[in-house]
Design a protein around this motif. Structure first.
Motif, PDB file in Angstrom:
ATOM      1  N   ILE B  13       0.863  -1.188   0.000  1.00  0.00           N
ATOM      2  CA  ILE B  13       0.000   0.000   0.000  1.00  0.00           C
ATOM      3  C   ILE B  13       0.896   1.235   0.000  1.00  0.00           C
ATOM      4  O   ILE B  13       1.844   1.301   0.782  1.00  0.00           O
ATOM      5  N   GLU B  14       0.578   2.156  -0.883  1.00  0.00           N
ATOM      6  CA  GLU B  14       1.312   3.430  -0.891  1.00  0.00           C
ATOM      7  C   GLU B  14       0.323   4.583  -0.760  1.00  0.00           C
ATOM      8  O   GLU B  14      -0.645   4.654  -1.514  1.00  0.00           O
ATOM      9  N   ILE B  15       0.573   5.408   0.220  1.00  0.00           N
ATOM     10  CA  ILE B  15      -0.289   6.578   0.432  1.00  0.00           C
ATOM     11  C   ILE B  15       0.552   7.806   0.135  1.00  0.00           C
ATOM     12  O   ILE B  15       1.614   7.991   0.722  1.00  0.00           O
ATOM     13  N   GLU B  16       0.080   8.589  -0.832  1.00  0.00           N
ATOM     14  CA  GLU B  16       0.893   9.715  -1.287  1.00  0.00           C
ATOM     15  C   GLU B  16       0.175  11.039  -1.090  1.00  0.00           C
ATOM     16  O   GLU B  16      -0.917  11.235  -1.635  1.00  0.00           O
ATOM     17  N   ASP B  17       0.767  11.899  -0.295  1.00  0.00           N
ATOM     18  CA  ASP B  17       0.326  13.279  -0.144  1.00  0.00           C
ATOM     19  C   ASP B  17      -1.189  13.389   0.098  1.00  0.00           C
ATOM     20  O   ASP B  17      -1.888  14.128  -0.582  1.00  0.00           O
ATOM     21  N   LEU B  18      -1.668  12.643   1.074  1.00  0.00           N
ATOM     22  CA  LEU B  18      -3.101  12.517   1.316  1.00  0.00           C
ATOM     23  C   LEU B  18      -3.658  13.671   2.150  1.00  0.00           C
ATOM     24  O   LEU B  18      -3.170  13.946   3.246  1.00  0.00           O
ATOM     25  N   TYR B  19      -4.692  14.304   1.591  1.00  0.00           N
ATOM     26  CA  TYR B  19      -5.414  15.365   2.319  1.00  0.00           C
ATOM     27  C   TYR B  19      -6.860  14.938   2.451  1.00  0.00           C
ATOM     28  O   TYR B  19      -7.460  14.458   1.501  1.00  0.00           O
ATOM     29  N   PHE B  20      -7.401  15.120   3.644  1.00  0.00           N
ATOM     30  CA  PHE B  20      -8.816  14.801   3.846  1.00  0.00           C
ATOM     31  C   PHE B  20      -9.383  15.704   4.926  1.00  0.00           C
ATOM     32  O   PHE B  20      -8.726  15.932   5.952  1.00  0.00           O
ATOM     33  N   SER B  21     -10.563  16.218   4.690  1.00  0.00           N
ATOM     34  CA  SER B  21     -11.187  17.060   5.720  1.00  0.00           C
ATOM     35  C   SER B  21     -12.671  16.753   5.814  1.00  0.00           C
ATOM     36  O   SER B  21     -13.279  16.229   4.875  1.00  0.00           O
ATOM     37  N   ARG B  22     -13.214  17.037   6.997  1.00  0.00           N
ATOM     38  CA  ARG B  22     -14.668  16.926   7.203  1.00  0.00           C
ATOM     39  C   ARG B  22     -15.152  18.330   7.557  1.00  0.00           C
ATOM     40  O   ARG B  22     -14.838  18.821   8.647  1.00  0.00           O
ATOM     41  N   GLY B  23     -15.881  18.935   6.667  1.00  0.00           N
ATOM     42  CA  GLY B  23     -16.313  20.310   6.879  1.00  0.00           C
ATOM     43  C   GLY B  23     -15.102  21.211   6.985  1.00  0.00           C
ATOM     44  O   GLY B  23     -14.240  21.231   6.106  1.00  0.00           O
ATOM     45  N   GLU B  24     -15.012  21.947   8.077  1.00  0.00           N
ATOM     46  CA  GLU B  24     -13.901  22.878   8.276  1.00  0.00           C
ATOM     47  C   GLU B  24     -12.680  22.184   8.891  1.00  0.00           C
ATOM     48  O   GLU B  24     -11.601  22.752   8.938  1.00  0.00           O
ATOM     49  N   HIS B  25     -12.906  20.957   9.373  1.00  0.00           N
ATOM     50  CA  HIS B  25     -11.878  20.287  10.159  1.00  0.00           C
ATOM     51  C   HIS B  25     -10.947  19.441   9.264  1.00  0.00           C
ATOM     52  O   HIS B  25     -11.398  18.485   8.628  1.00  0.00           O
ATOM     53  N   GLY B  67      -4.343  13.848  -3.170  1.00  0.00           N
ATOM     54  CA  GLY B  67      -3.437  12.727  -2.946  1.00  0.00           C
ATOM     55  C   GLY B  67      -4.041  11.425  -3.434  1.00  0.00           C
ATOM     56  O   GLY B  67      -5.158  11.394  -3.967  1.00  0.00           O
ATOM     57  N   ARG B  68      -3.291  10.334  -3.271  1.00  0.00           N
ATOM     58  CA  ARG B  68      -3.804   9.061  -3.761  1.00  0.00           C
ATOM     59  C   ARG B  68      -3.362   7.898  -2.889  1.00  0.00           C
ATOM     60  O   ARG B  68      -2.378   7.993  -2.144  1.00  0.00           O
ATOM     61  N   VAL B  69      -4.127   6.829  -2.996  1.00  0.00           N
ATOM     62  CA  VAL B  69      -3.828   5.591  -2.271  1.00  0.00           C
ATOM     63  C   VAL B  69      -3.689   4.492  -3.314  1.00  0.00           C
ATOM     64  O   VAL B  69      -4.586   4.269  -4.121  1.00  0.00           O
ATOM     65  N   LEU B  70      -2.559   3.806  -3.290  1.00  0.00           N
ATOM     66  CA  LEU B  70      -2.334   2.711  -4.238  1.00  0.00           C
ATOM     67  C   LEU B  70      -2.270   1.395  -3.477  1.00  0.00           C
ATOM     68  O   LEU B  70      -1.550   1.292  -2.475  1.00  0.00           O
ATOM     69  N   ILE B  71      -3.052   0.420  -3.915  1.00  0.00           N
ATOM     70  CA  ILE B  71      -2.959  -0.918  -3.334  1.00  0.00           C
ATOM     71  C   ILE B  71      -2.484  -1.846  -4.432  1.00  0.00           C
ATOM     72  O   ILE B  71      -3.141  -1.984  -5.468  1.00  0.00           O
ATOM     73  N   ASP B  72      -1.358  -2.458  -4.217  1.00  0.00           N
ATOM     74  CA  ASP B  72      -0.743  -3.349  -5.204  1.00  0.00           C
ATOM     75  C   ASP B  72      -0.691  -2.668  -6.577  1.00  0.00           C
ATOM     76  O   ASP B  72      -1.027  -3.269  -7.603  1.00  0.00           O
ATOM     77  N   GLY B  73      -0.373  -1.399  -6.582  1.00  0.00           N
ATOM     78  CA  GLY B  73      -0.215  -0.650  -7.836  1.00  0.00           C
ATOM     79  C   GLY B  73      -1.501  -0.052  -8.384  1.00  0.00           C
ATOM     80  O   GLY B  73      -1.468   0.715  -9.340  1.00  0.00           O
ATOM     81  N   GLN B  74      -2.656  -0.404  -7.806  1.00  0.00           N
ATOM     82  CA  GLN B  74      -3.919   0.129  -8.330  1.00  0.00           C
ATOM     83  C   GLN B  74      -4.355   1.344  -7.508  1.00  0.00           C
ATOM     84  O   GLN B  74      -4.418   1.255  -6.284  1.00  0.00           O
ATOM     85  N   GLU B  75      -4.666   2.421  -8.220  1.00  0.00           N
ATOM     86  CA  GLU B  75      -5.098   3.626  -7.503  1.00  0.00           C
ATOM     87  C   GLU B  75      -6.563   3.457  -7.081  1.00  0.00           C
ATOM     88  O   GLU B  75      -7.475   3.429  -7.911  1.00  0.00           O
ATOM     89  N   VAL B  76      -6.767   3.329  -5.778  1.00  0.00           N
ATOM     90  CA  VAL B  76      -8.075   2.934  -5.236  1.00  0.00           C
ATOM     91  C   VAL B  76      -9.197   3.865  -5.683  1.00  0.00           C
ATOM     92  O   VAL B  76     -10.260   3.415  -6.109  1.00  0.00           O
ATOM     93  N   HIS B  77      -8.946   5.166  -5.613  1.00  0.00           N
ATOM     94  CA  HIS B  77     -10.043   6.103  -5.831  1.00  0.00           C
ATOM     95  C   HIS B  77     -10.300   6.436  -7.297  1.00  0.00           C
ATOM     96  O   HIS B  77     -11.203   7.203  -7.603  1.00  0.00           O
ATOM     97  N   SER B  78      -9.521   5.851  -8.189  1.00  0.00           N
ATOM     98  CA  SER B  78      -9.850   6.067  -9.604  1.00  0.00           C
ATOM     99  C   SER B  78     -10.424   4.787 -10.213  1.00  0.00           C
ATOM    100  O   SER B  78     -10.683   4.727 -11.409  1.00  0.00           O
ATOM    101  N   LEU B  79     -10.647   3.772  -9.393  1.00  0.00           N
ATOM    102  CA  LEU B  79     -11.210   2.521  -9.903  1.00  0.00           C
ATOM    103  C   LEU B  79     -12.714   2.673 -10.109  1.00  0.00           C
ATOM    104  O   LEU B  79     -13.370   3.430  -9.398  1.00  0.00           O
ATOM    105  N   SER B  80     -13.251   1.907 -11.058  1.00  0.00           N
ATOM    106  CA  SER B  80     -14.709   1.880 -11.218  1.00  0.00           C
ATOM    107  C   SER B  80     -15.296   1.130 -10.026  1.00  0.00           C
ATOM    108  O   SER B  80     -14.571   0.437  -9.302  1.00  0.00           O
ATOM    109  N   ARG B  81     -16.608   1.280  -9.818  1.00  0.00           N
ATOM    110  CA  ARG B  81     -17.268   0.616  -8.694  1.00  0.00           C
ATOM    111  C   ARG B  81     -17.020  -0.900  -8.746  1.00  0.00           C
ATOM    112  O   ARG B  81     -16.728  -1.536  -7.746  1.00  0.00           O
ATOM    113  N   LYS B  82     -17.095  -1.452  -9.973  1.00  0.00           N
ATOM    114  CA  LYS B  82     -16.922  -2.908 -10.153  1.00  0.00           C
ATOM    115  C   LYS B  82     -15.491  -3.323  -9.806  1.00  0.00           C
ATOM    116  O   LYS B  82     -15.256  -4.308  -9.105  1.00  0.00           O
TER     117      LYS B  82
END
Lengths: 266, 273
Positions: B13-25, B67-82
């Motif tokens: 798993i590779e996590i690169e430059d990850l930003y995440f917020s909930r509302g203002e936080h 940012g992005r999260v890669l699992i075994d080379g696959q970028e999780v958040h750009s994958l189709s639902r399937k």
């Protein structure tokens, strides 16, 4: 002056935000319906659908049939007291059948369905969400829209029209009990007037179309409210209330539109 | 640029430059991590730092702002639902609450992934489920419903379900919370044994220092939305960074505040806040 202007602007902003939120929720609900309802069910999907048919259909049968019986009885009683003044009590069967088939059966069955099955669907899916069961399903690689939502949606789509048929049949029988057995309307005229005046396509067919539309709307609202709720006990309570309120208003509003199109010559 | 990573292992798993917020936080502000294959990696940090959120980002249940999260080379958040659901078949996740299906008994909960993802005959599914339940010590509880289980038992059933398909990756969300000492010891051993026997990649999110340090090969410590330290348990134990030291040694006073940010207590008491 400036503060009043500011207050007014804030109100407009709030209104606009509410409008945007409502449109966004509608869009989400549309995508949700598309993703859940479209697709070919697997063998397991059929099994789940049958289970939900029992839950939303069979278990709603008692309340729908009993209500149908009483509504048919009341219709006959009220109809008789009016018709007898004009010497037209022979038309009682026609009045009971047309009232039930065109209006009361689709509408009342849908309202009862929203209260009994719709609220239960919302609470069940909501509780699954609150206890992370939907999330864990996703993490197992199973799409909850296909596994949890689709069988419930399709069960609702099919069950309500069947319940509506049951409501009409029992209602007509209830009218017969009061009109013929109790008040003494001639049995032959009760049935023959009904046969002569009820059109299968215009009355039975249109009633079933109404019922199908209500089934889609009520079930869609119920499962979406469950799936989209805030996963807390208060969130579940609010969503369940919303299901009943939105469904009832949608059924009554749509009933007017459909009646206007089907029977009002629009 | 990836700065926070153990350099010696093949990354899973590779996590690169990850930003995440909930509302203002802001929850994450540029998190970088590399989780090696076949190892137990622990993600630790004080409560409320977003450890569970990070697992949800890894599992694709939440989408990062940047940012992005890669699992075994696959970028999780750009994958189709399937494709995302296909990737999840290779993962298992142990939820903090267990998240067992309340309409199924213990046996069927563990059998669930096998029934939906394989065409194995019932007899084989039965054997596999009993093997998994035996491993977590709950073979005898297979007919109980989730409502009849204690919190610890539910967690162990959930673990049996998470490993039912022999996944390549397991995400553990606070596995030791609320466990009695015996169950805690069993879970620690189970996680360790499973990892060694099945060559899994394990990510353990926890703030139970002793237990986590005993099984982790590599650790990340997160605070204030960033990785503040990383290394092997030994290097973290001797780390001089005050934030690391405060957390690892459980000191109440230090750079990580105990109190949630608020107005001065004096002004609050006088009703001026």
């Amino acid at each position: 002056m400036q503060s009043k202007f500011k207050q007014g602007a804030t109100q407009i902003t709030r209104l606009g935000r509410k409008g945007c939120d409502a449109m966004e929720a509608l869009g989400r609900a549309g995508v949700f319906l598309g993703q859940s309802a479209v697709g070919i069910p697997s063998r397991e999907g059929w099994r789940l659908w049958l289970r939900q048919m029992h839950f939303v259909g069979v278990l709603s049968l008692a309340i729908v049939l009993v209500s149908g019986l009483f509504i048919g009885m009341v219709l006959a009683l009220q109809g008789y007291t009016i018709l007898v003044d004009f010497g037209a009590e022979q038309a009682l069967g026609q009045m009971v059948a047309l009232s039930l088939l065109r209006e009361l059966a689709p509408v009342v069955a849908a309202l009862l369905f929203a209260g009994r099955a719709g609220s239960a669907l919302t609470a069940e899916i909501g509780l699954m969400k609150a206890t992370e069961q939907l999330t864990s399903m996703e993490m197992i690689g199973v799409d909850p829209l296909r596994r949890v939502v689709a069988p419930r949606l399709w069960a609702g789509f099919v069950a309500l029209p069947i319940l509506t048929v049951g409501f009409s049949v029992v209602g007509i029988w209830g009218g017969y009990l009061v009109g013929v057995e109790w008040l003494g309307v001639f049995e032959g005229s009760y049935w023959s007037n009904m046969q002569a005046s009820v059109s299968f396509i215009n009355d039975v067919g249109n009633g079933m179309i109404k019922s199908l539309v209500f089934a889609v709307v009520v079930t869609w609202i119920a499962v979406f409210q469950g799936y989209d709720l805030v996963p807390t006990s208060e969130g579940i309570s609010r969503a369940t209330t919303r299901t009943v309120v939105y469904s009832s208003l949608a059924v009554l509003g749509l009933d007017f539109v459909l009646t206007a199109v089907m029977f009002g010559g629009l | 640029m990836k700065v926070n990573q153990p350099m010696t292992d093949v990354p899973f798993i590779e996590i690169e430059d990850l930003y995440f917020s909930r509302g203002e936080h802001d929850i994450f502000r540029g998190v970088n991590m590399t989780i090696p294959q076949g190892k137990v990696t622990a993600i630790m940090g004080p409560s409320g730092t977003g450890k569970t959120t990070l697992l949800k980002l890894i599992g694709g249940q939440l989408t990062p702002d940047r940012g992005r999260v890669l699992i075994d080379g696959q970028e999780v958040h750009s994958l189709s639902r399937k494709a995302l659901f296909a990737l999840r078949k290779r993962m298992g996740m142990l939820f903090q609450s267990g998240a067992l299906f309340s309409d199924l008994d213990v046996f069927e909960n563990v059998a669930f992934p096998l029934r939906v993802h394989t065409d194995l005959p019932d007899a084989m599914i039965r054997d596999l489920v009993l093997l998994k339940l035996q491993a977590v010590g709950l073979r005898g509880a297979r007919k109980l419903t989730p409502a009849e289980l204690s919190g610890g038992m539910a967690r162990r059933v959930a673990l049996a379900r998470a490993v039912a398909l022999d996944p390549e990756l397991i995400l553990y969300d606070e596995p030791f919370v609320g466990q009695d000492p015996i169950s805690m010891g069993v879970l620690v051993q189970l996680i360790k044994r499973l990892n060694q026997a099945l060559q899994l990649t394990s990510v353990v999110v926890s703030h139970d220092i002793k237990e986590t340090l005993s099984i982790a090969d590599y650790l990340y410590l997160i605070a204030d939305g960033q990785v503040v330290a990383h290394g092997t348990p030994q290097t973290l134990d001797t780390n001089q960074d005050p934030r690391v030291s405060q957390f690892v040694h459980g000191e109440p006073d230090g750079p990580v505040p105990f109190h949630y940010p608020a107005e001065s207590f004096y002004r609050d008491i006088l009703g001026h806040a």
